[in-house]
Write a protein that holds these residues in place. Structure first.
Motif, PDB file in Angstrom:
ATOM      1  N   MET A   1      26.849  21.804 -22.031  1.00  0.00           N
ATOM      2  CA  MET A   1      25.433  22.031 -22.249  1.00  0.00           C
ATOM      3  C   MET A   1      24.624  21.107 -21.348  1.00  0.00           C
ATOM      4  N   LYS A   2      23.650  21.669 -20.680  1.00  0.00           N
ATOM      5  CA  LYS A   2      22.795  20.875 -19.818  1.00  0.00           C
ATOM      6  C   LYS A   2      21.772  20.135 -20.665  1.00  0.00           C
ATOM      7  N   ILE A   3      21.425  18.937 -20.206  1.00  0.00           N
ATOM      8  CA  ILE A   3      20.374  18.185 -20.886  1.00  0.00           C
ATOM      9  C   ILE A   3      19.037  18.768 -20.482  1.00  0.00           C
ATOM     10  N   GLY A   4      18.177  19.008 -21.450  1.00  0.00           N
ATOM     11  CA  GLY A   4      16.835  19.456 -21.144  1.00  0.00           C
ATOM     12  C   GLY A   4      16.663  20.954 -21.125  1.00  0.00           C
ATOM     13  N   ASP A   5      17.474  21.685 -21.889  1.00  0.00           N
ATOM     14  CA  ASP A   5      17.339  23.133 -21.899  1.00  0.00           C
ATOM     15  C   ASP A   5      15.991  23.577 -22.439  1.00  0.00           C
ATOM     16  N   ASN A   6      15.474  22.908 -23.460  1.00  0.00           N
ATOM     17  CA  ASN A   6      14.238  23.346 -24.077  1.00  0.00           C
ATOM     18  C   ASN A   6      13.105  22.339 -23.977  1.00  0.00           C
ATOM     19  N   ILE A   7      13.411  21.107 -23.754  1.00  0.00           N
ATOM     20  CA  ILE A   7      12.374  20.080 -23.720  1.00  0.00           C
ATOM     21  C   ILE A   7      12.318  19.498 -22.316  1.00  0.00           C
ATOM     22  N   LEU A   8      11.155  19.577 -21.705  1.00  0.00           N
ATOM     23  CA  LEU A   8      10.967  19.178 -20.327  1.00  0.00           C
ATOM     24  C   LEU A   8      11.271  17.701 -20.097  1.00  0.00           C
ATOM     25  N   GLY A   9      10.890  16.849 -21.033  1.00  0.00           N
ATOM     26  CA  GLY A   9      11.098  15.413 -20.869  1.00  0.00           C
ATOM     27  C   GLY A   9      12.547  15.029 -20.708  1.00  0.00           C
ATOM     28  N   PHE A  10      13.437  15.755 -21.372  1.00  0.00           N
ATOM     29  CA  PHE A  10      14.868  15.462 -21.240  1.00  0.00           C
ATOM     30  C   PHE A  10      15.330  15.655 -19.801  1.00  0.00           C
ATOM     31  N   GLY A  11      14.928  16.749 -19.189  1.00  0.00           N
ATOM     32  CA  GLY A  11      15.354  17.054 -17.826  1.00  0.00           C
ATOM     33  C   GLY A  11      14.802  16.078 -16.805  1.00  0.00           C
ATOM     34  N   ILE A  12      13.545  15.709 -16.962  1.00  0.00           N
ATOM     35  CA  ILE A  12      12.933  14.771 -16.024  1.00  0.00           C
ATOM     36  C   ILE A  12      13.615  13.413 -16.119  1.00  0.00           C
ATOM     37  N   SER A  13      13.838  12.945 -17.349  1.00  0.00           N
ATOM     38  CA  SER A  13      14.486  11.646 -17.530  1.00  0.00           C
ATOM     39  C   SER A  13      15.931  11.677 -17.054  1.00  0.00           C
ATOM     40  N   ALA A  14      16.628  12.767 -17.309  1.00  0.00           N
ATOM     41  CA  ALA A  14      18.020  12.880 -16.864  1.00  0.00           C
ATOM     42  C   ALA A  14      18.103  12.852 -15.340  1.00  0.00           C
ATOM     43  N   LYS A  15      17.156  13.495 -14.678  1.00  0.00           N
ATOM     44  CA  LYS A  15      17.132  13.485 -13.215  1.00  0.00           C
ATOM     45  C   LYS A  15      16.888  12.072 -12.699  1.00  0.00           C
ATOM     46  N   GLY A  16      15.965  11.360 -13.327  1.00  0.00           N
ATOM     47  CA  GLY A  16      15.702   9.979 -12.939  1.00  0.00           C
ATOM     48  C   GLY A  16      16.897   9.075 -13.163  1.00  0.00           C
ATOM     49  N   LEU A  17      17.595   9.278 -14.288  1.00  0.00           N
ATOM     50  CA  LEU A  17      18.798   8.492 -14.562  1.00  0.00           C
ATOM     51  C   LEU A  17      19.865   8.736 -13.506  1.00  0.00           C
ATOM     52  N   SER A  18      20.017   9.977 -13.101  1.00  0.00           N
ATOM     53  CA  SER A  18      21.018  10.325 -12.097  1.00  0.00           C
ATOM     54  C   SER A  18      20.700   9.690 -10.748  1.00  0.00           C
ATOM     55  N   VAL A  19      19.440   9.714 -10.346  1.00  0.00           N
ATOM     56  CA  VAL A  19      19.045   9.131  -9.065  1.00  0.00           C
ATOM     57  C   VAL A  19      19.292   7.622  -9.083  1.00  0.00           C
ATOM     58  N   GLN A  20      18.914   6.951 -10.164  1.00  0.00           N
ATOM     59  CA  GLN A  20      19.091   5.500 -10.226  1.00  0.00           C
ATOM     60  C   GLN A  20      20.569   5.116 -10.291  1.00  0.00           C
ATOM     61  N   ARG A  21      21.380   5.938 -10.927  1.00  0.00           N
ATOM     62  CA  ARG A  21      22.826   5.671 -10.972  1.00  0.00           C
ATOM     63  C   ARG A  21      23.412   5.749  -9.566  1.00  0.00           C
ATOM     64  N   LYS A  22      23.015   6.768  -8.802  1.00  0.00           N
ATOM     65  CA  LYS A  22      23.501   6.889  -7.421  1.00  0.00           C
ATOM     66  C   LYS A  22      23.042   5.703  -6.581  1.00  0.00           C
ATOM     67  N   LYS A  23      21.815   5.262  -6.793  1.00  0.00           N
ATOM     68  CA  LYS A  23      21.303   4.123  -6.049  1.00  0.00           C
ATOM     69  C   LYS A  23      22.073   2.847  -6.400  1.00  0.00           C
ATOM     70  N   MET A  24      22.378   2.653  -7.691  1.00  0.00           N
ATOM     71  CA  MET A  24      23.140   1.476  -8.111  1.00  0.00           C
ATOM     72  C   MET A  24      24.546   1.488  -7.511  1.00  0.00           C
ATOM     73  N   ASN A  25      25.176   2.655  -7.441  1.00  0.00           N
ATOM     74  CA  ASN A  25      26.505   2.745  -6.837  1.00  0.00           C
ATOM     75  C   ASN A  25      26.467   2.369  -5.359  1.00  0.00           C
ATOM     76  N   LEU A  26      25.433   2.796  -4.652  1.00  0.00           N
ATOM     77  CA  LEU A  26      25.308   2.471  -3.241  1.00  0.00           C
ATOM     78  C   LEU A  26      25.037   0.981  -3.033  1.00  0.00           C
ATOM     79  N   ILE A  27      24.231   0.385  -3.897  1.00  0.00           N
ATOM     80  CA  ILE A  27      23.970  -1.050  -3.810  1.00  0.00           C
ATOM     81  C   ILE A  27      25.252  -1.834  -4.072  1.00  0.00           C
ATOM     82  N   ALA A  28      26.032  -1.391  -5.055  1.00  0.00           N
ATOM     83  CA  ALA A  28      27.306  -2.060  -5.337  1.00  0.00           C
ATOM     84  C   ALA A  28      28.247  -1.967  -4.141  1.00  0.00           C
ATOM     85  N   GLU A  29      28.248  -0.835  -3.458  1.00  0.00           N
ATOM     86  CA  GLU A  29      29.074  -0.682  -2.258  1.00  0.00           C
ATOM     87  C   GLU A  29      28.605  -1.623  -1.149  1.00  0.00           C
ATOM     88  N   ASN A  30      27.276  -1.751  -0.998  1.00  0.00           N
ATOM     89  CA  ASN A  30      26.747  -2.679   0.004  1.00  0.00           C
ATOM     90  C   ASN A  30      27.142  -4.120  -0.309  1.00  0.00           C
TER      91      ASN A  30
END
Length: 165
Positions: free
Chosen positions: A1-30
């Motif tokens: 089940m995807k997060i945010g199927d019916n509530i917009l805030g879930f999808g926006i926050s999930a997208k932000g969480l995903s972007v920051q997680r990718k950024k943290m992984n890249l910083i850890a690699e650096n």
């Protein structure tokens, strides 16, 4: 089940969480490669940076016309004429483009004649990764992640409270 199927805030926050997680992984690699002098191909280690761009204007593409079921009374003809709701497609990161680029600024040149990667004059070009800059970026990404998590929990609490009405 995807997060945010019916509530917009879930999808926006999930997208932000995903972007920051990718950024943290890249910083850890650096940070992990910060003390390395050369890569496997013999080039100096370069700092990697995450660039996130939106492929298309999602909001304009996802507005649905509900004018047949819901009328909006306007006092000015310049106001919104077609009320709409945003569909659930905002929860995926498929509309975002992640591009990892390398920072091409040269690193410090240090005199180390005994180093195996030293040139004929005894100088070694170090990586351009600055630990302090990476730690500052990590703190910023961590705080952004926490802010998105707080927004997600607020959306969750609003959904829970609306069910109790």
């Amino acid at each position: 089940m995807k997060i945010g199927d019916n509530i917009l805030g879930f999808g926006i926050s999930a997208k932000g969480l995903s972007v920051q997680r990718k950024k943290m992984n890249l910083i850890a690699e650096n940070l992990a490669n910060g003390n390395s002098v050369r890569t496997a191909d013999g080039q100096p280690v370069q700092r990697k940076v995450l660039n996130v761009t939106q492929k298309r204007n999602v909001l304009n593409q996802q507005v649905v016309d509900f004018s047949k079921t819901m009328k909006l009374a306007t006092t000015n003809r310049n106001h919104i004429s077609n009320p709409g709701l945003i569909t659930n497609k905002t929860s995926s990161t498929s509309d975002l483009e992640f591009k990892v680029t390398e920072d091409n600024t040269p690193g410090d040149i240090v005199y180390m004649p005994e180093h195996p990667n030293a040139d004929e004059n005894g100088y070694v070009q170090m990586s351009n990764i600055n630990t302090i800059t990476e730690m500052i970026d990590m703190i910023a990404a961590s705080r952004s992640y926490e802010a998105n998590l707080t927004a997600f929990n607020a959306s969750k609490q609003m959904a829970k409270d609306s069910l109790e009405i």
